[in-house]
Design a protein around this motif. Structure first.
Motif, PDB file in Angstrom:
ATOM      1  N   THR A 158      41.538  -9.382-100.830  1.00  0.00           N
ATOM      2  CA  THR A 158      41.632  -8.727 -99.527  1.00  0.00           C
ATOM      3  C   THR A 158      40.259  -8.355 -99.005  1.00  0.00           C
ATOM      4  OG1 THR A 158      43.813  -7.836-100.092  1.00  0.00           O
ATOM      5  CG2 THR A 158      42.630  -6.780 -98.289  1.00  0.00           C
ATOM      6  N   ALA A 159      39.415  -7.808 -99.863  1.00  0.00           N
ATOM      7  CA  ALA A 159      38.062  -7.449 -99.446  1.00  0.00           C
ATOM      8  C   ALA A 159      37.271  -8.677 -99.024  1.00  0.00           C
ATOM      9  CB  ALA A 159      37.345  -6.716-100.587  1.00  0.00           C
ATOM     10  N   ALA A 160      37.446  -9.782 -99.761  1.00  0.00           N
ATOM     11  CA  ALA A 160      36.741 -11.016 -99.402  1.00  0.00           C
ATOM     12  C   ALA A 160      37.181 -11.527 -98.042  1.00  0.00           C
ATOM     13  CB  ALA A 160      36.992 -12.075-100.482  1.00  0.00           C
ATOM     14  N   GLU A 161      38.492 -11.442 -97.762  1.00  0.00           N
ATOM     15  CA  GLU A 161      38.995 -11.894 -96.457  1.00  0.00           C
ATOM     16  C   GLU A 161      38.456 -11.020 -95.332  1.00  0.00           C
ATOM     17  OE1 GLU A 161      43.227 -12.324 -94.016  1.00  0.00           O
ATOM     18  OE2 GLU A 161      43.229 -11.948 -96.177  1.00  0.00           O
ATOM     19  N   GLU A 162      38.425  -9.713 -95.547  1.00  0.00           N
ATOM     20  CA  GLU A 162      38.023  -8.792 -94.484  1.00  0.00           C
ATOM     21  C   GLU A 162      36.524  -8.827 -94.216  1.00  0.00           C
ATOM     22  OE1 GLU A 162      39.456  -4.966 -95.562  1.00  0.00           O
ATOM     23  OE2 GLU A 162      41.574  -5.479 -95.248  1.00  0.00           O
ATOM     24  N   HIS A 163      35.745  -9.351 -95.159  1.00  0.00           N
ATOM     25  CA  HIS A 163      34.287  -9.354 -94.983  1.00  0.00           C
ATOM     26  C   HIS A 163      33.708 -10.762 -94.911  1.00  0.00           C
ATOM     27  CE1 HIS A 163      35.118  -5.302 -96.596  1.00  0.00           C
ATOM     28  NE2 HIS A 163      34.080  -4.942 -95.888  1.00  0.00           N
ATOM     29  N   SER A 164      34.580 -11.743 -94.655  1.00  0.00           N
ATOM     30  CA  SER A 164      34.081 -13.120 -94.576  1.00  0.00           C
ATOM     31  C   SER A 164      33.836 -13.518 -93.129  1.00  0.00           C
ATOM     32  CB  SER A 164      35.108 -14.066 -95.197  1.00  0.00           C
ATOM     33  OG  SER A 164      36.339 -13.987 -94.508  1.00  0.00           O
TER      34      SER A 164
END
Length: 564
Positions: free
Chosen positions: A558-564
């Motif tokens: 989730t963090a990777a999706e939100e900061h990509s």
């Protein structure tokens, strides 16, 4: 003749090659997902489709209102309704509610119209998918509600209808969760921008409310789709704003800003009153159904009866309320009218949504905010005539403040107010009121109307991914079966089951992890519950470390999706 046959043969060969290439491309698209260029093209197509869906929905409401009420200009709905026989005002919402009840009873499992909250849930928990059959039925039901005088808005059903379109496309191309959510954001942005001629706010609404992040990878396709939706709106209606302000609103800087801080507090309370009124009406309707045995398909008709009865003396509550909102924004209402109409509109919205007639809450919140703001402005300018600008400026700020608090979306709501009115000169006033109202309301409800709706269904999205991700994992998918090389000791599992310490294979980690906290165990038995009073069947064991690993992996993704 030979030349013609040769040309035809080459043409057939070219068509066959083109068809084979398209089939290969479709197969690759479904198996490997779209490339960036393909994704942007899909985003554009979804934006066009969602834009046309929003346009047809709006035209459908207008046609139905013209047919049922005989009104020539639906923007002057309440003025025309004043000349109608009382029985028409009473019976039209009843008939509409009856049709809505039948539609929702047949095509939805719970008799409830889908709206923005369901789209937020689909984005967070269902890889960017929503219920398609129930969504289409809800769109038709909401169209009938709005066309027959229901006191709600069109943005909710339009947003969900757009999400149905993106869900279908995501299923076609077998999109993963990130792609599915991004396509849903594209559809929502296009629907909002096509509904309100507001491309900036449409894009930010999708990011702020539905996706609930501002990842760079999602921004470009969502903007493309939002622009496509706006173009469709302007091809039909031109570049006109939704509301026209006839006077220039002048803010007396510094001295007047404290008044807008107070207005923000007032609008936050008004927004909370609106939201709680809807929830109280929902609970009261559920209680009435249980006590009287009323069939669920009759509930919207009963709500229509109450709405029609209220509309006989006060036709201002009928429909979206463009005329009354415009009157507030131009200062055409008296103080007592603004106060009374605010209270009545809150009551009408609660009846409509609590009665499960369908529709959205954004447009009603604009109307309520404009009237509440005007009432405050009339008082403020009367007390401090030399320190105040126009009362209509308070109406504009109030419109944004109530809507932002209801939606939990201060950024997109601030911009949509500007785009709806074309007045960009009053930014400070609107921003101050919006920020205060949102901060206050978010502490009195679960951040927004939509997230509170989900909380009432035991879907915990308001606190963020750390709260709702646990509900996405079934114990049966994380447990170690009995034949696992590192399985838990069989005898210890049986002993724990005898002590009543176990979890079901269909339970979620949200329910299972508290067992570890309560018992301090490293693992708990996982059982398949037998029907009736039969003993549970041992399936395996859920290890605490495995549950935490699954949770951490989901948080990282989730963090990777939100900061990509």
């Amino acid at each position: 003749m030979d030349v013609a046959e040769t040309v035809l043969g080459l043409l057939r060969e070219w068509l066959s090659s083109a068809l084979a290439a398209s089939q290969r491309g479709w197969r690759v698209l479904r198996e490997k997902g779209p490339t960036q260029l393909q994704f942007w093209l899909i985003a554009l197509l979804i934006g066009i489709a969602a834009g046309f869906a929003a346009l047809l929905f709006r035209k459908g409401i207008s046609w139905l209102q013209e047919t049922l009420y005989g009104v020539d200009d639906v923007r002057l709905m309440h003025s025309f309704a004043e000349s109608l026989p009382w029985y028409m005002i009473l019976l039209i919402p009843v008939a509409g509610g009856l049709v809505v009840g039948v539609i929702l009873h047949i095509f939805t499992p719970d008799g409830r119209a889908r709206s923005v909250a369901d789209v937020i849930e689909g984005a967070a928990l269902a890889d960017g998918r929503v219920e398609q059959k129930a969504g289409i039925a809800s769109a038709f039901a909401s169209l009938i509600t709005l066309g027959s005088g229901g006191s709600s808005g069109r943005e909710g059903p339009v947003v969900h209808l757009a999400a149905v379109i993106s869900s279908k496309v995501s299923d076609w191309i077998r999109a993963d969760g990130i792609t599915g959510r991004d396509l849903m954001g594209c559809a929502v942005a296009a629907a909002v921008s096509a509904s309100f001629n507001a491309p900036i706010a449409g894009a930010l609404f999708a990011l702020e409310v539905v996706l609930r992040h501002f990842a760079v990878h999602a921004f470009a396709p969502i903007v493309i789709a939002s622009v496509a939706g706006t173009v469709i709106n302007r091809l039909e209606f031109g570049g006109v704003t939704e509301y026209s302000l006839t006077t220039d609103s002048a803010l007396q800087f510094y001295a007047e800003l404290p008044a807008f801080l107070i207005l923000g507090l007032l609008c936050g309370l008004v927004a909370v009153a609106l939201m709680r009124a809807v929830f109280w009406a929902e609970d009261l309707g559920n209680l009435a159904q249980r006590l009287t045995g009323m069939p669920r398909w009759l509930r919207p008709a009963f709500a229509g009866l109450m709405l029609g009865g209220l509309a006989i003396p006060f036709p201002h509550i009928i429909g979206v309320g463009y005329e009354t909102t415009s009157a507030a924004l131009t200062g055409s209402l008296l103080l007592h009218e603004a106060i009374v109409f605010t209270i009545l509109k809150v009551l009408a919205v609660a009846i409509t949504l609590g009665g499960r007639m369908g529709g959205g809450i954004f447009s009603p919140s604009l109307m309520i905010g404009a009237m509440a703001g005007l009432a405050f402005g009339i008082v403020a300018t009367a007390i401090f005539p030399n320190q105040s600008g126009e009362g209509t400026l308070y109406a504009l700020a109030g419109m944004g403040a109530v809507a932002a608090a209801v939606l939990g979306a201060p950024i997109s709501t601030t911009l949509i107010v500007f785009e709806l009115t074309g007045d960009w000169q009053t930014g400070l006033a609107v921003m101050v009121a919006v920020s205060i109202s949102t901060a206050l309301a978010s502490r009195l409800v679960d951040r927004s109307f939509f997230l509170t709706q989900l909380e009432r269904r035991n879907i915990h999205l308001a606190a963020g991914p750390q709260a709702y991700l646990l509900a996405m994992f079934r114990v049966g998918l994380v447990m170690r079966p009995m034949d696992h090389e590192n399985a838990a000791p069989h005898e210890q599992l049986l002993t724990l089951i005898e002590q009543g310490i176990y979890t079901d294979t269909n339970a979620t980690l949200e329910r299972a992890l508290p067992i570890f906290e309560r018992t301090g165990l490293d693992f708990v038995p996982v059982v398949q519950l037998a029907p009736g009073d039969g003993p549970p069947a041992l399936e395996g064991a859920l290890f605490h470390v495995d549950a935490l690993k699954a949770y951490n992996s989901a948080l990282a993704a989730t963090a990777a999706e939100e900061h990509s």
